[in-house]
Design a protein around this motif. Structure first.
Motif, short mmCIF file in Angstrom:
data_model
loop_
_atom_site.label_atom_id
_atom_site.label_comp_id
_atom_site.label_asym_id
_atom_site.label_seq_id
_atom_site.Cartn_x
_atom_site.Cartn_y
_atom_site.Cartn_z
N GLU A 141 0.87 -1.34 -0.06
CA GLU A 141 0.00 0.28 0.01
C GLU A 141 1.18 1.23 0.01
O GLU A 141 0.57 2.11 0.71
CB GLU A 141 -0.94 -0.22 1.12
CG GLU A 141 -1.83 -1.14 1.24
CD GLU A 141 -2.85 -1.31 2.17
OE1 GLU A 141 -2.62 -0.46 3.35
OE2 GLU A 141 -4.09 -2.01 2.44
N LEU A 142 1.57 1.37 -0.96
CA LEU A 142 2.92 2.41 -0.85
C LEU A 142 1.90 3.41 -1.77
O LEU A 142 2.55 4.80 -1.57
CB LEU A 142 4.08 2.05 -1.72
CG LEU A 142 4.73 0.85 -1.05
CD1 LEU A 142 6.08 0.30 -1.69
CD2 LEU A 142 5.19 1.40 0.50
N ALA A 143 1.21 3.24 -2.72
CA ALA A 143 0.36 4.41 -3.42
C ALA A 143 -0.99 3.74 -3.94
O ALA A 143 -1.22 2.40 -3.87
CB ALA A 143 1.51 4.63 -4.60
N THR A 144 -2.00 4.67 -4.15
CA THR A 144 -2.98 4.15 -4.62
C THR A 144 -3.07 3.49 -5.81
O THR A 144 -2.10 3.94 -6.67
CB THR A 144 -4.25 5.15 -4.47
OG1 THR A 144 -3.90 6.11 -5.09
CG2 THR A 144 -4.35 5.71 -3.15
N ALA A 145 -3.95 2.90 -6.42
CA ALA A 145 -4.04 2.53 -7.90
C ALA A 145 -4.27 3.66 -8.57
O ALA A 145 -3.27 3.67 -9.69
CB ALA A 145 -5.22 1.45 -8.16
N GLU A 146 -4.95 4.62 -8.25
CA GLU A 146 -5.13 5.91 -9.18
C GLU A 146 -3.51 6.24 -9.16
O GLU A 146 -3.45 7.01 -10.29
CB GLU A 146 -6.10 6.44 -8.41
CG GLU A 146 -6.22 8.02 -9.23
CD GLU A 146 -7.29 8.86 -8.71
OE1 GLU A 146 -7.47 9.77 -9.43
OE2 GLU A 146 -7.88 8.57 -7.69
N VAL A 148 -0.80 5.23 -8.94
CA VAL A 148 0.41 4.44 -9.68
C VAL A 148 0.03 4.73 -11.05
O VAL A 148 0.87 4.88 -11.94
CB VAL A 148 -0.03 3.04 -9.23
CG1 VAL A 148 0.95 2.10 -10.38
CG2 VAL A 148 0.61 2.64 -7.91
N GLU A 149 -1.22 4.64 -11.51
CA GLU A 149 -1.69 4.76 -12.99
C GLU A 149 -1.25 6.26 -13.46
O GLU A 149 -0.60 6.32 -14.51
CB GLU A 149 -3.26 4.75 -13.09
CG GLU A 149 -3.70 4.72 -14.64
CD GLU A 149 -5.22 4.56 -14.80
OE1 GLU A 149 -5.48 4.87 -15.90
OE2 GLU A 149 -5.73 4.33 -13.61
N THR A 150 -1.65 7.29 -12.55
CA THR A 150 -1.24 8.57 -12.89
C THR A 150 0.27 8.68 -12.98
O THR A 150 0.97 9.26 -13.91
CB THR A 150 -1.45 9.48 -11.70
OG1 THR A 150 -2.96 9.47 -11.85
CG2 THR A 150 -1.17 11.21 -11.98
N ILE A 151 1.16 8.25 -12.14
CA ILE A 151 2.64 8.37 -12.03
C ILE A 151 3.23 7.91 -13.46
O ILE A 151 4.19 8.24 -13.87
CB ILE A 151 3.11 7.67 -10.61
CG1 ILE A 151 3.00 8.74 -9.51
CG2 ILE A 151 4.84 7.37 -10.79
CD1 ILE A 151 3.23 7.99 -8.28
N THR A 152 2.72 6.37 -13.64
CA THR A 152 3.15 5.94 -14.83
C THR A 152 2.83 6.94 -16.03
O THR A 152 3.82 7.03 -16.94
CB THR A 152 2.44 4.63 -15.07
OG1 THR A 152 2.54 3.52 -13.78
CG2 THR A 152 2.89 3.74 -16.36
N HIS A 153 1.76 7.25 -16.19
CA HIS A 153 1.42 8.05 -17.31
C HIS A 153 2.46 9.51 -17.44
O HIS A 153 2.95 9.88 -18.39
CB HIS A 153 -0.16 8.71 -17.37
CG HIS A 153 -0.27 9.70 -18.43
ND1 HIS A 153 -0.72 9.36 -19.59
CD2 HIS A 153 -0.55 10.89 -18.05
CE1 HIS A 153 -0.90 10.53 -20.32
NE2 HIS A 153 -0.86 11.45 -19.54
N LEU A 154 2.56 9.97 -16.05
CA LEU A 154 3.23 11.25 -16.04
C LEU A 154 4.82 10.84 -16.33
O LEU A 154 5.51 11.52 -17.10
CB LEU A 154 3.19 11.96 -14.94
CG LEU A 154 2.03 12.71 -14.30
CD1 LEU A 154 1.98 12.86 -12.97
CD2 LEU A 154 1.86 13.81 -15.28
N ALA A 155 5.40 9.68 -15.98
CA ALA A 155 6.76 9.22 -16.05
C ALA A 155 7.03 9.16 -17.56
O ALA A 155 8.14 9.56 -18.22
CB ALA A 155 7.04 7.87 -15.30
N LEU A 156 6.23 8.59 -18.35
CA LEU A 156 6.13 8.45 -19.82
C LEU A 156 6.23 9.61 -20.47
O LEU A 156 6.62 10.05 -21.25
CB LEU A 156 4.89 7.56 -20.32
CG LEU A 156 5.19 6.11 -20.00
CD1 LEU A 156 4.18 5.19 -20.31
CD2 LEU A 156 6.35 5.28 -20.65
N GLN A 157 5.29 10.70 -20.12
CA GLN A 157 5.05 11.88 -20.71
C GLN A 157 6.48 12.72 -20.46
O GLN A 157 7.05 13.43 -21.23
CB GLN A 157 4.05 12.56 -19.99
CG GLN A 157 3.66 14.13 -20.68
CD GLN A 157 2.46 14.78 -19.81
OE1 GLN A 157 1.70 14.07 -19.16
NE2 GLN A 157 2.22 15.85 -20.36
N ILE A 158 6.88 12.41 -19.18
CA ILE A 158 8.17 13.23 -18.89
C ILE A 158 9.47 12.95 -19.77
O ILE A 158 10.14 13.47 -20.37
CB ILE A 158 8.55 13.24 -17.32
CG1 ILE A 158 7.49 14.05 -16.68
CG2 ILE A 158 10.05 13.51 -16.91
CD1 ILE A 158 7.42 13.64 -15.20
#
Length: 245
Positions: A141-146, A148-158
């Protein structure tokens, strides 16, 4: 807590409080560590260089709609940032095989990946920042599913933006680490820094596998000329930013 009292000291930065509880002052250090702080040293001018590079890149990312913790840079080695609660994940984006990816998979150094790879590591010095599976991430439970999804999207955008930016600098972005935090309004913000400490950067004008290195691998692998490499990265960043104007 008094104004400008030290509230946290990490491997590369010291965080101080300010008169505004929503704002912190980050002081970038010249200290250098590698292999989970098993190797320690100092890189002359690193604090100022990394702060300057990070400030420019945060400003560039903001023009792309990426929200960051950056406010301004009152001194060359200092950055005022929004106070955030760091999500305990190190987010690594890889474009080319290097480092632990080669060691753990057998891929040859320099193998270009068919698509960027986003990995999550548990931000824990005590545990050695282990690589997480998606199930372990949910278990802890280090991050919510939402998130994780947002971070993944942002990481690829960055990654898409940074690859193009470093290309203008004559540098190949091999891989890099990101950290994110949540502010008092529950906004997810890009935090920490983006610098030769957190990115693998290869000089496109060099073919030699040692001479092309422009990042902390020069310190990790005792390649020498660490300060010169960092300074060269800064000069290319400044030139690329000025070239846009």
């Amino acid at each position: 807590m008094s104004v400008n009292s030290k509230i946290y000291e990490g491997k590369a930065k010291i965080l101080y409080s300010t008169e505004d509880p929503e704002v912190l002052l980050a002081d970038f250090k010249d200290d250098a560590t590698a292999f989970n702080a098993q190797k320690r040293g100092s890189i002359l001018g690193k604090g100022t260089i990394n702060c300057s590079i990070s400030a420019k890149l945060f400003q560039e990312l903001s023009t792309q709609g990426i929200k960051t913790h950056f406010i301004d840079s009152p001194k060359p080695n200092q950055m005022r940032v929004k106070a955030v609660k760091i999500v305990p994940l190190e987010v690594v984006v890889r474009n080319i095989a290097a480092g632990s990816l080669c060691q753990q998979t057998g891929l040859a150094l320099g193998t270009v990946l068919k698509q960027p790879l986003v990995e999550f590591y548990y931000k824990s010095d005590e545990l050695g920042d282990p690589l997480l599976t998606s199930d372990r991430l949910r278990l802890l439970e280090l991050a919510t599913a939402e998130q994780v999804e947002t971070i993944t999207h942002l990481a690829l955008q960055i990654n898409e933006f940074l690859r193009s930016f470093w290309e203008r600098c004559g540098i190949t972005l091999v891989d890099f680490k990101l950290e994110f935090g949540v502010d008092s309004q529950q906004q997810l913000l890009l935090a920490d820094e983006i610098s030769p400490d957190t990115c693998r950067l290869w000089d496109q004008a060099e073919n030699d596998p040692n001479r092309r290195v422009m990042d902390k691998d020069r310190f990790r692998r005792d390649l020498g000329n660490v300060e010169n490499a960092y300074q060269e990265v800064l000069q290319r960043v400044l030139k690329a930013v000025e070239g846009k104007k």
